[in-house]
Design a protein around this motif. Structure first.
Motif, PDB file in Angstrom:
ATOM      1  N   THR A 278      -7.809  37.071  -3.379  1.00 61.47           N
ATOM      2  CA  THR A 278      -7.999  35.940  -3.941  1.00 61.47           C
ATOM      3  C   THR A 278      -6.995  34.974  -4.461  1.00 61.47           C
ATOM      4  OG1 THR A 278      -9.246  34.778  -1.995  1.00 61.47           O
ATOM      5  CG2 THR A 278      -8.798  32.907  -3.714  1.00 61.47           C
ATOM      6  N   THR A 279      -7.702  35.773  -5.585  1.00 60.33           N
ATOM      7  CA  THR A 279      -7.219  35.281  -7.322  1.00 60.33           C
ATOM      8  C   THR A 279      -5.682  36.006  -7.403  1.00 60.33           C
ATOM      9  OG1 THR A 279      -9.894  36.409  -7.889  1.00 60.33           O
ATOM     10  CG2 THR A 279      -7.894  36.384  -9.849  1.00 60.33           C
TER      11      THR A 279
ATOM     12  N   TYR B 237     -12.716  49.474  -8.494  1.00 59.76           N
ATOM     13  CA  TYR B 237     -12.297  49.390  -9.832  1.00 59.76           C
ATOM     14  C   TYR B 237     -13.725  50.354 -10.317  1.00 59.76           C
ATOM     15  CZ  TYR B 237     -10.323  44.936  -8.971  1.00 59.76           C
ATOM     16  OH  TYR B 237      -9.340  43.404  -9.143  1.00 59.76           O
TER      17      TYR B 237
ATOM     18  N   ASP C 277     -16.853  31.128  -9.143  1.00 59.39           N
ATOM     19  CA  ASP C 277     -15.437  31.380  -8.885  1.00 59.39           C
ATOM     20  C   ASP C 277     -14.258  30.662  -9.870  1.00 59.39           C
ATOM     21  OD1 ASP C 277     -15.686  33.636  -7.648  1.00 59.39           O
ATOM     22  OD2 ASP C 277     -15.324  32.822  -6.190  1.00 59.39           O
TER      23      ASP C 277
ATOM     24  N   ALA D 100      -8.262  41.913 -15.120  1.00 61.66           N
ATOM     25  CA  ALA D 100      -8.203  43.713 -15.610  1.00 61.66           C
ATOM     26  C   ALA D 100      -8.033  44.729 -14.384  1.00 61.66           C
ATOM     27  CB  ALA D 100      -9.996  43.509 -15.781  1.00 61.66           C
TER      28      ALA D 100
ATOM     29  N   LEU E   4     -12.407  41.952  -4.751  1.00 64.10           N
ATOM     30  CA  LEU E   4     -11.509  42.864  -5.011  1.00 64.10           C
ATOM     31  C   LEU E   4     -10.495  42.114  -6.069  1.00 64.10           C
ATOM     32  CD1 LEU E   4     -11.103  46.443  -3.337  1.00 64.10           C
ATOM     33  CD2 LEU E   4     -12.757  45.606  -5.017  1.00 64.10           C
ATOM     34  N   GLY E   5     -10.338  41.132  -5.657  1.00 64.69           N
ATOM     35  CA  GLY E   5      -9.199  39.956  -6.123  1.00 64.69           C
ATOM     36  C   GLY E   5      -7.863  39.677  -5.695  1.00 64.69           C
TER      37      GLY E   5
ATOM     38  N   PRO F 253     -15.686  44.042  -9.069  1.00 62.70           N
ATOM     39  CA  PRO F 253     -15.600  42.865  -9.575  1.00 62.70           C
ATOM     40  C   PRO F 253     -16.693  41.784  -8.940  1.00 62.70           C
ATOM     41  CG  PRO F 253     -13.703  42.993  -9.450  1.00 62.70           C
ATOM     42  CD  PRO F 253     -13.923  43.847  -8.546  1.00 62.70           C
ATOM     43  N   ARG F 254     -17.044  40.693  -7.681  1.00 60.39           N
ATOM     44  CA  ARG F 254     -16.928  39.528  -7.439  1.00 60.39           C
ATOM     45  C   ARG F 254     -19.573  40.131  -7.469  1.00 60.39           C
ATOM     46  NH1 ARG F 254     -15.606  38.775  -1.595  1.00 60.39           N
ATOM     47  NH2 ARG F 254     -14.514  36.484  -3.068  1.00 60.39           N
TER      48      ARG F 254
ATOM     49  N   ASN G 216     -20.007  40.407 -11.015  1.00 64.03           N
ATOM     50  CA  ASN G 216     -20.369  38.851 -11.695  1.00 64.03           C
ATOM     51  C   ASN G 216     -21.704  38.442 -11.278  1.00 64.03           C
ATOM     52  OD1 ASN G 216     -17.655  38.303 -13.204  1.00 64.03           O
ATOM     53  ND2 ASN G 216     -17.203  37.200 -11.298  1.00 64.03           N
TER      54      ASN G 216
ATOM     55  N   ILE H 161     -13.996  43.195 -17.324  1.00 62.29           N
ATOM     56  CA  ILE H 161     -14.310  42.050 -16.714  1.00 62.29           C
ATOM     57  C   ILE H 161     -15.318  41.439 -17.082  1.00 62.29           C
ATOM     58  CG2 ILE H 161     -14.259  40.645 -15.045  1.00 62.29           C
ATOM     59  CD1 ILE H 161     -12.955  42.827 -13.225  1.00 62.29           C
TER      60      ILE H 161
ATOM     61  N   PRO I  47     -10.451  45.349   0.085  1.00 61.50           N
ATOM     62  CA  PRO I  47     -11.793  45.605   0.425  1.00 61.50           C
ATOM     63  C   PRO I  47     -12.106  44.115  -0.237  1.00 61.50           C
ATOM     64  CG  PRO I  47     -11.642  47.906  -0.258  1.00 61.50           C
ATOM     65  CD  PRO I  47     -10.611  47.040  -0.645  1.00 61.50           C
ATOM     66  N   PRO I  48     -13.238  43.568   0.355  1.00 62.24           N
ATOM     67  CA  PRO I  48     -13.337  41.928  -0.074  1.00 62.24           C
ATOM     68  C   PRO I  48     -14.200  42.442  -1.763  1.00 62.24           C
ATOM     69  CG  PRO I  48     -15.051  43.006   2.265  1.00 62.24           C
ATOM     70  CD  PRO I  48     -14.656  43.715   1.856  1.00 62.24           C
TER      71      PRO I  48
ATOM     72  N   LEU J 187     -14.736  31.630 -13.531  1.00 60.43           N
ATOM     73  CA  LEU J 187     -14.462  33.127 -13.858  1.00 60.43           C
ATOM     74  C   LEU J 187     -13.552  33.502 -13.414  1.00 60.43           C
ATOM     75  CD1 LEU J 187     -17.950  34.487 -13.232  1.00 60.43           C
ATOM     76  CD2 LEU J 187     -17.288  33.402 -15.001  1.00 60.43           C
ATOM     77  N   ARG J 188     -12.515  32.926 -12.385  1.00 65.36           N
ATOM     78  CA  ARG J 188     -11.285  33.434 -12.488  1.00 65.36           C
ATOM     79  C   ARG J 188     -10.529  33.361 -12.592  1.00 65.36           C
ATOM     80  NH1 ARG J 188     -11.026  34.339  -6.203  1.00 65.36           N
ATOM     81  NH2 ARG J 188     -12.432  32.630  -5.079  1.00 65.36           N
ATOM     82  N   PRO J 189      -9.975  34.431 -13.420  1.00 68.59           N
ATOM     83  CA  PRO J 189      -8.302  34.574 -13.876  1.00 68.59           C
ATOM     84  C   PRO J 189      -7.547  33.738 -13.528  1.00 68.59           C
ATOM     85  CG  PRO J 189      -9.167  36.678 -13.826  1.00 68.59           C
ATOM     86  CD  PRO J 189      -9.793  36.048 -12.554  1.00 68.59           C
TER      87      PRO J 189
HETATM   88  P1  ADP Z   1     -11.188  38.426  -2.732  1.00 68.59           P
HETATM   89  O1  ADP Z   1     -10.638  37.223  -2.214  1.00 68.59           O
HETATM   90  O2  ADP Z   1     -10.487  39.800  -2.633  1.00 68.59           O
HETATM   91  O3  ADP Z   1     -12.760  38.714  -1.370  1.00 68.59           O
HETATM   92  P2  ADP Z   1     -12.071  37.194  -4.962  1.00 68.59           P
HETATM   93  O4  ADP Z   1     -10.051  36.600  -5.605  1.00 68.59           O
HETATM   94  O5  ADP Z   1     -12.310  35.918  -4.746  1.00 68.59           O
HETATM   95  O6  ADP Z   1     -11.420  38.700  -3.773  1.00 68.59           O
HETATM   96  O7  ADP Z   1     -12.799  37.213  -6.014  1.00 68.59           O
HETATM   97  C1  ADP Z   1     -13.819  38.301  -5.918  1.00 68.59           C
HETATM   98  C2  ADP Z   1     -14.320  37.602  -8.007  1.00 68.59           C
HETATM   99  O8  ADP Z   1     -13.951  38.607  -8.864  1.00 68.59           O
HETATM  100  C3  ADP Z   1     -13.544  36.169  -8.193  1.00 68.59           C
HETATM  101  O9  ADP Z   1     -14.510  35.134  -8.782  1.00 68.59           O
HETATM  102  C4  ADP Z   1     -12.710  36.740  -9.987  1.00 68.59           C
HETATM  103  O10 ADP Z   1     -13.463  35.947 -10.632  1.00 68.59           O
HETATM  104  C5  ADP Z   1     -13.317  38.002  -9.585  1.00 68.59           C
HETATM  105  N1  ADP Z   1     -12.102  38.831 -10.273  1.00 68.59           N
HETATM  106  C6  ADP Z   1     -12.027  39.813  -8.753  1.00 68.59           C
HETATM  107  N2  ADP Z   1     -11.157  40.561  -9.346  1.00 68.59           N
HETATM  108  C7  ADP Z   1     -10.280  40.488 -10.705  1.00 68.59           C
HETATM  109  C8  ADP Z   1      -9.600  41.085 -11.906  1.00 68.59           C
HETATM  110  N3  ADP Z   1      -9.554  41.709 -11.570  1.00 68.59           N
HETATM  111  N4  ADP Z   1     -10.597  40.522 -13.019  1.00 68.59           N
HETATM  112  C9  ADP Z   1     -11.037  39.736 -13.207  1.00 68.59           C
HETATM  113  N5  ADP Z   1     -12.274  39.161 -12.504  1.00 68.59           N
HETATM  114  C10 ADP Z   1     -11.782  39.539 -11.288  1.00 68.59           C
END
Ligand code: ADP
Length: 334
Positions: free
Chosen positions: A65-66, A180, A16, A28, A62-63, A216-217, A220, A188, A59-60, A19-21
Motif C-alpha cells: 500500500t505504501t 526485510y 500509518d 528503506a 511489507l509495503g 515493517p508493520r 512498527n 525504518i 506477504p502482508p 509513519l508511511r514514507p
Molecule cells: P502492505 O500493504 O504490504 O500490507 P503497508 O504498505 O500497509 O503494507 O505497510 C505496513 C506499514 O509498514 C506501513 O505503515 C509503513 O509505514 C511501513 N512500511 C512498509 N514498508 C516500508 C518501507 N520500505 N520503509 C518504511 N516503512 C515501511
C-alpha cells in the motif's frame, strides 16, 4: 489478535498516516524494487503518459500500500483506493472507473479477491480504457461503451498465483516484495522514532528489529509497545532493557516467535519426538484449530527453518530443538 500478526489492525492504521514514507527515496530496503520502480516512473514521466499498470506482490505488511501511494505521489496524480472484497459487483467497479480523472492511480488492494464479473470488466478497462455500461434489464438490456481517460491500476496481492492469467497479463510491471533483513528494519525504526519524537539507542532498535519477523508493520507495532513500556517504567528511552522487558511482557521471544509458535515447537519436539506428525494431531496438542496452526504459525516456522513439511506430516528441524534448548535425536533434519 497476535502482536506479531502481519495483517493491519485499527491501531496500525492510526499510525500509518504518520509513519508511511511519502517518497521512493524515503523507502528503506527493497533496493531492486526501488530501482525498477524509479525507472518505470521516470520513463513514463519523460514520455508524458501514465505508466503501465503495476502489480505489488508479497506477504502482508511489507509495503504494498505504501508503494502504491508513493507511485501516485511521484507521478503527482491523485490516488483512488479500493479493494477486491469491496468490489463484489461489476456495477461497483463501473462507478469507480467512470469517475477516474486522467492519469489517476487506482489502487486495488487484495485484487485476487475481486468478484469474477468485476475482474473481467477491469481487465478490459486496463487494456482498452473502456467500460461497457449495461442499461436496462433482461432481454432489453443494452451495453453502452464508455470511453475512459488513461489511468494506472496498481494492484496488490499476497497471492499472485491466484490471479487469473488474463488479469495478470494486463500488468506491465510486477514488484516482488520480500521480507526485510533486520538491518533494513532498524533503519525504518530509527526514522520512525524521530517521527514519533522518542529517544532510542542503537541496541534498543536492533533488539526490536531482530524480533520483527522481517516485516515493517510488525516492527512498527513492537516499537509502539516498547515505547509504552519505556514511558511507563523508564525514562521514555527505547533502549535495550525496555525492548527486552516489553517484548517479554508481550511474549515475543528473541527470534520473534510468540506463545503459539513456541507451543507448536514444544509439542512437536516433546510430545512427538520431533515428528513427523499430522497437522490435526499437532493442532489438538496445542489446543488450536488446524487452520490456525496452518495459516498463522506454520508459514513463519517453515520459512525460518524451524519446521519442515514432509509427506507424512510436520517435523521439527535441528533449529527448533536448539531454540528450545533441547538435544535433537539422531536423524533430525538440518
Ligand atoms: P502492505 O500493504 O504490504 O500490507 P503497508 O504498505 O500497509 O503494507 O505497510 C505496513 C506499514 O509498514 C506501513 O505503515 C509503513 O509505514 C511501513 N512500511 C512498509 N514498508 C516500508 C518501507 N520500505 N520503509 C518504511 N516503512 C515501511
Amino acid at each position: 489478535a497476535r502482536i506479531i500478526d502481519p495483517g493491519g489492525d485499527a491501531e496500525d492504521r492510526r499510525f500509518d498516516a504518520a509513519l508511511r514514507p511519502r517518497r521512493l527515496a524515503d523507502i528503506a530496503g527493497q533496493p531492486r524494487v526501488k530501482d525498477q520502480l524509479s525507472l518505470v516512473l521516470e520513463a513514463a514521466r519523460r514520455r508524458g503518459v501514465p505508466p503501465d499498470h503495476m502489480l505489488m506482490s508479497g506477504p502482508p505488511g511489507l509495503g504494498k500500500t505504501t508503494l502504491a501511494m508513493i507511485i501516485a505521489a511521484e507521478l503527482e496524480v491523485p490516488i483512488r483506493i479500493t479493494s477486491g472484497p469491496a468490489i463484489q459487483h461489476a456495477g461497483d467497479l463501473a462507478a469507480i472507473l467512470s469517475s477516474l480523472a486522467e492519469g489517476e492511480v487506482l489502487f486495488v488492494d487484495e485484487i485476487h479477491r475481486m468478484a469474477r464479473p468485476a475482474e473481467e470488466m477491469l481487465y478490459l478497462a486496463m487494456e482498452d480504457f473502456r467500460v461497457d455500461v449495461i442499461v436496462g434489464k433482461g432481454p432489453g438490456a443494452t451495453a453502452i461503451p464508455l470511453e475512459l481517460p488513461p489511468f494506472t491500476v496498481v494492484g496488490a496481492t499476497t497471492r499472485s498465483g491466484l490471479l487469473p492469467a488474463p488479469l495478470r497479463d494486463r500488468f506491465g510491471f510486477t514488484a516482488h516484495l520480500d521480507y526485510y533483513p533486520a538491518s533494513d528494519l532498524a533503519q525504518i525504526l530509527t526514522r520512525n522514532t524521530v517521527l514519533l519524537d522518542v529517544d532510542s539507542t542503537r541496541q534498543g532498535i536492533e533488539e526490536i528489529s531482530g524480533r520483527s519477523r522481517g516485516t515493517p508493520r510488525i516492527a512498527n507495532r513492537l516499537l509502539r509497545r516498547v515505547r509504552d513500556y519505556a514511558q511507563v517504567h523508564g525514562e521514555g528511552v527505547v533502549d535495550l532493557s525496555a525492548a527486552r522487558a516489553a517484548l517479554e511482557l508481550f511474549d515475543v521471544d528473541a527470534r520473534g516467535l510468540d506463545r503459539l509458535d513456541r507451543a507448536v515447537l514444544e509439542a512437536l519436539c516433546r510430545r512427538f519426538d520431533g515428528g513427523p506428525v499430522g497437522l490435526s494431531t499437532l493442532a489438538v496438542a496445542v489446543g488450536e484449530e488446524p487452520d490456525t496452526v496452518e495459516t498463522v504459525s506454520e508459514p513463519y516456522l517453515v520459512r525460518e527453518g524451524y519446521m519442515v513439511r514432509t509427506p507424512r506430516g510436520r517435523a521439527a528441524s535441528m533449529m527448533a530443538w536448539e531454540h528450545l534448548g533441547l538435544v535433537a535425536p539422531p536423524g533430525t533434519p538440518g
